[in-house]
Design an enzyme around this catalytic site. Structure first.
Site, PDB file in Angstrom:
ATOM      1  CB  SER A   6      -0.905   0.005   1.230  1.00 24.42           C
ATOM      2  OG  SER A   6      -1.434   1.311   1.396  1.00 24.42           O
ATOM      3  CG  HIS A  31      -3.820  -1.498  -1.771  1.00 24.48           C
ATOM      4  ND1 HIS A  31      -4.946  -2.220  -2.109  1.00 24.48           N
ATOM      5  CD2 HIS A  31      -4.192  -0.721  -0.729  1.00 24.48           C
ATOM      6  CE1 HIS A  31      -5.949  -1.899  -1.309  1.00 24.48           C
ATOM      7  NE2 HIS A  31      -5.518  -0.987  -0.454  1.00 24.48           N
ATOM      8  CG  ASP A  33      -5.150   2.491   0.800  1.00 26.15           C
ATOM      9  OD1 ASP A  33      -6.082   1.671   0.714  1.00 26.15           O
ATOM     10  OD2 ASP A  33      -3.996   2.191   1.166  1.00 26.15           O
ATOM     11  CG  MET A  35      -8.578   7.089   2.450  1.00 28.27           C
ATOM     12  SD  MET A  35      -7.811   7.029   4.065  1.00 28.27           S
ATOM     13  CE  MET A  35      -6.811   5.537   3.912  1.00 28.27           C
ATOM     14  CG  HIS A  64      -9.221   0.181  -0.593  1.00 31.41           C
ATOM     15  ND1 HIS A  64      -8.603  -0.081   0.624  1.00 31.41           N
ATOM     16  CD2 HIS A  64     -10.555   0.223  -0.330  1.00 31.41           C
ATOM     17  CE1 HIS A  64      -9.520  -0.185   1.560  1.00 31.41           C
ATOM     18  NE2 HIS A  64     -10.711   0.003   1.024  1.00 31.41           N
ATOM     19  CG  MET A  66     -11.429   3.235   2.044  1.00 28.97           C
ATOM     20  SD  MET A  66      -9.832   3.199   2.882  1.00 28.97           S
ATOM     21  CE  MET A  66      -8.753   3.267   1.460  1.00 28.97           C
ATOM     22  CG  MET A 135     -11.641  -2.844   4.971  1.00 30.47           C
ATOM     23  SD  MET A 135     -10.127  -2.403   4.116  1.00 30.47           S
ATOM     24  CE  MET A 135      -9.193  -1.562   5.384  1.00 30.47           C
ATOM     25  CG  PHE A 141      -5.915   6.561  10.016  1.00 32.95           C
ATOM     26  CD1 PHE A 141      -5.433   7.841   9.743  1.00 32.95           C
ATOM     27  CD2 PHE A 141      -7.226   6.428  10.475  1.00 32.95           C
ATOM     28  CE1 PHE A 141      -6.234   8.958   9.932  1.00 32.95           C
ATOM     29  CE2 PHE A 141      -8.033   7.540  10.677  1.00 32.95           C
ATOM     30  CZ  PHE A 141      -7.534   8.809  10.407  1.00 32.95           C
ATOM     31  CG  ASP A 173      -6.171  -2.896   2.986  1.00 32.79           C
ATOM     32  OD1 ASP A 173      -5.102  -2.656   3.586  1.00 32.79           O
ATOM     33  OD2 ASP A 173      -6.779  -2.054   2.291  1.00 32.79           O
TER      34      ASP A 173
HETATM   35  C1  DX5 Z   1      -6.398   1.477   5.441  1.00 34.61           C
HETATM   36  C2  DX5 Z   1      -5.890   1.173   4.060  1.00 34.61           C
HETATM   37  C3  DX5 Z   1      -4.768   0.205   3.999  1.00 34.61           C
HETATM   38  C4  DX5 Z   1      -3.526   0.651   4.726  1.00 34.61           C
HETATM   39  C5  DX5 Z   1      -2.856  -0.595   5.220  1.00 34.61           C
HETATM   40  O1  DX5 Z   1      -7.584   2.172   5.356  1.00 34.61           O
HETATM   41  O2  DX5 Z   1      -6.941   0.617   3.283  1.00 34.61           O
HETATM   42  O3  DX5 Z   1      -4.468  -0.160   2.661  1.00 34.61           O
HETATM   43  O4  DX5 Z   1      -2.639   1.384   3.953  1.00 34.61           O
HETATM   44  O5  DX5 Z   1      -1.788  -0.233   6.012  1.00 34.61           O
HETATM   45  P1  DX5 Z   1      -1.106  -1.257   7.031  1.00 34.61           P
HETATM   46  O6  DX5 Z   1      -0.616  -2.416   6.223  1.00 34.61           O
HETATM   47  O7  DX5 Z   1      -0.016  -0.433   7.639  1.00 34.61           O
HETATM   48  O8  DX5 Z   1      -2.166  -1.666   8.020  1.00 34.61           O
HETATM   49 ZN    ZN Z   2      -6.451  -0.242   1.306  1.00 31.82          ZN
END
Ligand code: DX5
Ligand code: ZN
Length: 213
Positions: A6, A31, A33, A35, A64, A66, A135, A141, A173
Site C-alpha cells: 500500500s 495498492h 488508497d 479516501m 481501493h 474509501m 478489511m 489509516f 487489508d
Molecule cells: C487502510 C488502508 C490500507 C492501509 C494498510 O484504510 O486501506 O491499505 O494502507 O496499512 P497497514 O498495512 O499499515 O495496516
Molecule cells: Zn487499502
C-alpha cells in the site's frame, strides 16, 4: 500469496522512487488508497497523484476507494486503467449496477467489507465479482493493529466463494505482517495488502518475499 504494497505508507516526497522500488522488488500489484474525508476520517490522493503513481508503476494498480459517491470516483480513475477498483459495500445502494459499470470500463470489479460486515451480505454479488477485499482494520489509516476475528470471516467467505465463484480472489487489508500471513493464507487469503510492514523495511524485496507464503 500475491503481495500488494500500500502506497499510503510510502514517502510522498519521494513517491516516484518508492513506487518504482516496490515494483522492482517484485510486488504483484500496487495498492492505492483513495479516501475522501467523508466515508473515512482521512483524506488522501486524487487523480493527479494517482496518475503519477500509474506512470511510475511497472505493476498493475489496485485502487481501493474509501469514498462517498463511488460512481464519480470510478469515472475519475477509469482512464488510468487500473487492474482492480474496489468499493465499500457499506457505501453503495446499487452495488450490482456499479460492478457492471466497472467491468464495462475494462476494469476488474471488487467489493470491500468493513470489519463488521458479514460475508453473507455479498452472497448474491459474488458471481459477478473478481475480488473481495476484507478489511482487517477500520479503514482510514495505515499502521493499525490487525483485528483477529476477521480470520473467522475469511473462512466463511472462502466457503461461499468456493461454492459460488471459485475464480473470485480474496484480498486482506490492514495490519498484515509476517507474523499473521501464514494464518491468513490457511484461512483462504489469495492477496495481501501491506503498507507499514513493507515500507518500514529498508529492503523491500525481503519484506515482500517474507509475505509470499
Ligand atoms: C487502510 C488502508 C490500507 C492501509 C494498510 O484504510 O486501506 O491499505 O494502507 O496499512 P497497514 O498495512 O499499515 O495496516
Ligand atoms: Zn487499502
Amino acid at each position: 500469496m500475491l503481495v500488494a504494497p500500500s502506497v499510503l505508507s510510502a514517502d510522498f516526497g519521494n513517491l516516484e522512487r518508492d513506487v518504482k522500488a516496490i515494483c522492482l522488488a517484485g510486488c504483484d500489484l500496487v495498492h492505492v488508497d483513495v479516501m475522501d474525508g467523508h466515508f473515512v476520517p482521512n483524506l488522501t490522493i486524487g487523480p493527479v497523484v494517482v496518475s503519477a503513481i500509474a506512470k511510475a508503476a511497472t505493476k498493475p494498480l489496485d485502487i481501493h476507494l474509501m469514498v462517498q459517491n463511488n460512481t464519480f470516483f470510478v469515472e475519475l480513475f477509469a482512464p488510468l486503467k487500473p487492474e482492480f477498483i474496489s468499493f465499500h459495500i457499506e457505501e453503495e445502494k446499487h452495488p450490482h449496477r456499479l460492478i457492471q459499470k466497472i467491468r464495462s470500463l475494462g476494469i476488474r470489479p471488487a467489493i470491500v467489507l468493513n470489519p463488521h460486515t458479514p460475508p453473507e451480505s455479498i452472497e448474491f454479488l459474488l458471481s459477478d465479482l473478481d475480488m473481495v477485499l476484507v478489511m482487517s482494520v477500520n479503514p482510514g489509516f495505515g499502521g493499525q493493529s490487525f483485528i483477529p476475528n476477521v480470520v473467522e470471516k475469511i473462512k466463511r467467505l472462502k466457503a461461499l466463494r468456493d461454492r459460488i465463484n471459485p475464480a473470485c480472489l480474496i484480498e486482506i487489508d490492514g495490519g498484515v505482517t509476517n507474523a499473521n500471513i501464514v494464518m491468513l493464507r490457511d484461512a483462504g487469503v489469495d492477496i495481501c495488502v501491506a503498507g507499514s510492514y513493507v515500507f518500514k523495511h529498508t529492503n523491500y524485496q525481503e519484506a515482500i518475499d517474507s509475505l509470499r507464503v
